[in-house]
Design an enzyme around this catalytic site. Structure first.
Site, PDB file in Angstrom:
ATOM      1  N   ASP A  16       7.819   0.771  -4.303  1.00 55.64           N
ATOM      2  CA  ASP A  16       9.080   0.266  -4.172  1.00 55.64           C
ATOM      3  C   ASP A  16       9.947   1.390  -4.484  1.00 55.64           C
ATOM      4  O   ASP A  16       9.933   2.270  -5.184  1.00 55.64           O
ATOM      5  CB  ASP A  16       9.269  -1.100  -5.210  1.00 55.64           C
ATOM      6  CG  ASP A  16      10.535  -1.684  -4.805  1.00 55.64           C
ATOM      7  OD1 ASP A  16      10.725  -1.953  -3.589  1.00 55.64           O
ATOM      8  OD2 ASP A  16      10.921  -2.392  -5.718  1.00 55.64           O
ATOM      9  N   HIS A  33      11.337   4.851   4.169  1.00 57.25           N
ATOM     10  CA  HIS A  33       9.935   4.205   4.492  1.00 57.25           C
ATOM     11  C   HIS A  33       9.125   5.592   4.912  1.00 57.25           C
ATOM     12  O   HIS A  33       7.625   5.681   4.648  1.00 57.25           O
ATOM     13  CB  HIS A  33      10.013   3.329   5.698  1.00 57.25           C
ATOM     14  CG  HIS A  33      10.272   2.039   4.999  1.00 57.25           C
ATOM     15  ND1 HIS A  33      10.237   1.441   3.796  1.00 57.25           N
ATOM     16  CD2 HIS A  33      11.485   1.267   5.589  1.00 57.25           C
ATOM     17  CE1 HIS A  33      11.130   0.376   3.388  1.00 57.25           C
ATOM     18  NE2 HIS A  33      11.785   0.121   4.750  1.00 57.25           N
ATOM     19  N   LEU A 127     -13.030   8.147  -2.040  1.00 59.96           N
ATOM     20  CA  LEU A 127     -11.958   7.117  -2.374  1.00 59.96           C
ATOM     21  C   LEU A 127     -11.938   6.137  -1.543  1.00 59.96           C
ATOM     22  O   LEU A 127     -11.871   6.164  -0.385  1.00 59.96           O
ATOM     23  CB  LEU A 127     -10.368   8.006  -2.399  1.00 59.96           C
ATOM     24  CG  LEU A 127      -9.337   7.210  -2.996  1.00 59.96           C
ATOM     25  CD1 LEU A 127      -9.154   6.811  -4.244  1.00 59.96           C
ATOM     26  CD2 LEU A 127      -8.025   7.759  -2.568  1.00 59.96           C
TER      27      LEU A 127
HETATM   28  C1  IPE Z   1       7.278  -5.489  -2.888  1.00 60.54           C
HETATM   29  O1  IPE Z   1       8.704  -4.770  -2.907  1.00 60.54           O
HETATM   30  C2  IPE Z   1       6.578  -5.227  -1.414  1.00 60.54           C
HETATM   31  C3  IPE Z   1       6.168  -3.796  -1.281  1.00 60.54           C
HETATM   32  C4  IPE Z   1       6.386  -2.896  -2.151  1.00 60.54           C
HETATM   33  C5  IPE Z   1       5.751  -3.789  -0.044  1.00 60.54           C
HETATM   34  P1  IPE Z   1       9.824  -5.636  -2.481  1.00 60.54           P
HETATM   35  O2  IPE Z   1      11.090  -4.720  -2.490  1.00 60.54           O
HETATM   36  O3  IPE Z   1       9.741  -6.474  -1.312  1.00 60.54           O
HETATM   37  O4  IPE Z   1      10.246  -6.656  -3.610  1.00 60.54           O
HETATM   38  P2  IPE Z   1      11.260  -7.575  -4.329  1.00 60.54           P
HETATM   39  O5  IPE Z   1      11.845  -8.224  -2.996  1.00 60.54           O
HETATM   40  O6  IPE Z   1      12.263  -6.573  -4.552  1.00 60.54           O
HETATM   41  O7  IPE Z   1      10.681  -8.348  -5.183  1.00 60.54           O
HETATM   42  C1  IPE Z   2       9.281  -0.448  -0.567  1.00 58.49           C
HETATM   43  O1  IPE Z   2      10.387  -0.309  -0.626  1.00 58.49           O
HETATM   44  C2  IPE Z   2       8.557  -0.765   0.998  1.00 58.49           C
HETATM   45  C3  IPE Z   2       8.480  -2.053   1.390  1.00 58.49           C
HETATM   46  C4  IPE Z   2       8.774  -3.168   0.851  1.00 58.49           C
HETATM   47  C5  IPE Z   2       8.165  -1.893   2.802  1.00 58.49           C
HETATM   48  P1  IPE Z   2      11.821  -0.946  -0.371  1.00 58.49           P
HETATM   49  O2  IPE Z   2      12.046  -1.218   1.091  1.00 58.49           O
HETATM   50  O3  IPE Z   2      11.817  -2.360  -0.932  1.00 58.49           O
HETATM   51  O4  IPE Z   2      12.914  -0.200  -0.950  1.00 58.49           O
HETATM   52  P2  IPE Z   2      14.168  -0.945  -2.047  1.00 58.49           P
HETATM   53  O5  IPE Z   2      13.729  -1.764  -3.047  1.00 58.49           O
HETATM   54  O6  IPE Z   2      15.069  -1.560  -0.927  1.00 58.49           O
HETATM   55  O7  IPE Z   2      14.758   0.549  -2.410  1.00 58.49           O
HETATM   56 MG    MG Z   3      11.964  -3.180  -2.700  1.00 61.11          MG
END
Ligand code: IPE
Ligand code: IPE
Ligand code: MG
Length: 243
Positions: A16, A33, A127
């Protein structure tokens, strides 16, 4: 447990913080990303080097469809491109790819990419890299129950476990979430029953080898009791040889 003492056999990561990484640099979220893919490549290599057997990462959740359409389509494209670019090296590095999640609602192009990547790395043994894509812990439990019901088989812990997305690996020993949030967000609801949790404030693109080592060190200092008492755990530990 891993062959290396103190190193978890199976690490699972909620990757995240990509969006915030980009926003802080006045870049579009997709740039975060992309950087996240680089961070995953580095992390997978570091896991190979440290003797981790299984790495499971959360790449796209069942709920991530609710993001703006251009971010969703950007993520789908990024997955297809990353596979085309990374699979040859993953193959050389001994990494076996598995995708876990609902495939029916993905485009045929993405589905083909996943199947090809799995087939290309199927012989690898260093892995196991499970990429949870269009995955939700609730989906996983429900789909397993539906499969068992359709076969008329009894629903037990063992039969559910054997029908879920991670049936090919042991449960995660360590679950890491980067990006500072302390929640599970529908990741591995079933399999994380006895995992150790580690939360890092680092955004996923900034989660490097040293951050991974900190997480592994924190894991090594935990006492996993699985419902038993501390005294029972200590008594079961191998005694050092005298002299
Ligand atoms: C969880 O992150 C999903 C992934 C890392 C793929 P999110 O950014 O979607 O989670 P929330 O919405 O903050 O809980
Ligand atoms: C996690 O990073 C990746 C996905 C959920 C695809 P985020 O896109 O949720 O990044 P933040 O939380 O908005 O910084
Ligand atoms: Mg996120």
């Amino acid at each position: 447990m891993s062959k290396n003492p103190g190193v978890p056999h199976h690490i699972a990561i909620v990757m995240d913080g990509n969006g915030r990484w980009a926003t802080r640099r006045f870049l579009p979220r997709l740039a975060g990303h992309k950087q996240g893919v680089d961070s995953l490549r580095r992390c997978a290599r570091a896991c190979v080097d440290r003797g981790v057997g299984v790495l499971t990462v959360f790449a796209f959740s069942s709920e991530n469809w609710n993001r703006p359409a251009d971010e969703v389509s950007g993520l789908m494209e990024l997955l297809a491109k990353a596979l085309a670019r990374e699979v040859p090296q993953l193959k050389k590095d001994g990494v076996r790819l598995h995708f876990v999640g609902e495939r029916a609602t993905l485009s045929s192009k993405v589905r083909e990419g996943l199947a090809q990547a799995e087939a290309a790395t199927a012989e690898n043994t260093r892995l196991v890299l499970n990429v949870c894509f269009n995955y939700g812990g609730r989906w996983d439990i429900a789909q397993a129950a539906a499969v068992l019901a359709s076969r008329g088989e009894p629903i037990t812990e063992a039969s559910l476990n054997a029908t879920m997305g991670l049936a090919h690996v042991a449960d995660p020993d360590l679950v890491i979430r980067t990006g500072g949030e302390m929640r599970i967000s529908n990741f591995l609801l079933w399999q994380a029953a006895y995992s150790e949790f580690y939360f890092s404030d680092r955004l996923w693109p900034d989660f490097d080898e040293s951050a991974l080592d900190e997480a592994i060190a924190a894991f090594a200092s935990r006492e996993r009791r699985f419902g038993k008492t501390s005294e029972q755990i200590l008594a079961a530990q191998p005694q050092p040889m005298p002299g």
